[in-house]
Design a protein around this motif. Structure first.
Motif: not given
Length: 172
Positions: A8-20, A106-112
């Protein structure tokens, strides 16, 4: 951290330390309800139900409301005393490579996926939404989401763990 959380984190391009602190329970709850229904959790399925938000320097996940039935309900609104429980994760203990998303990206946007409503997994997960609650370690072990196990000792017909009595199960 499970492979699914990393996916999930890789899918959105996020690092675990960036998640609230309120974002990660949504990911783990989704993984749990999938595994409880014998559905393989994937980033694509998670993305059907959730989208990324950004507030006060951290990313989180909110439920989609347009055209998607909920798979969970009653998400936590706050975590009392979270700063006392906050901890840093050393890079060497993270089992996968993670990207650190710059604020300027910016905020990652992934199409559904557009055909999810006819899928059996979607029908199963939305048949009855489940409340988001804190799960005990034994439940996570049973679901295959944790390798930690609290040893059980049977004494005079009661099952005891290191923390508390589980109940009367008879002597084995």
């Amino acid at each position: 951290m499970s492979k699914f959380v990393g996916e999930v984190l890789n899918g959105y391009g996020l690092h675990i330390s960036q998640i609230n602190a309120l974002g990660l329970p949504r990911v783990t709850h989704f993984e749990f309800i999938c595994r409880a229904q014998r559905i393989e959790p994937t980033f694509e399925k998670f993305n059907v139900f959730y989208y990324v938000t950004y507030t006060r320097g951290f990313y989180s996940f909110n439920s989609r409301t347009s055209g998607v039935l909920p798979c969970s309900r009653n998400p936590p609104k706050s975590l009392h005393d979270w700063k006392q429980k906050f901890f840093y994760i050393r890079h060497g203990v993270i089992p996968i490579d993670m990207q650190y998303r710059s604020k300027s990206e910016g905020v990652p946007r992934v199409n559904v996926s557009i055909a999810f409503t006819d899928e059996e997994w979607y029908k199963t997960l939305t048949r009855k939404s489940t409340p988001m609650i804190q799960l005990e370690e034994r439940v996570l072990v049973t679901a295959g989401m944790s390798l930690l196990w609290v040893p059980v000792v049977i004494i005079w017909g009661e099952i005891f763990t290191k923390k508390h009595t589980v109940g009367n199960r008879g002597v084995r």
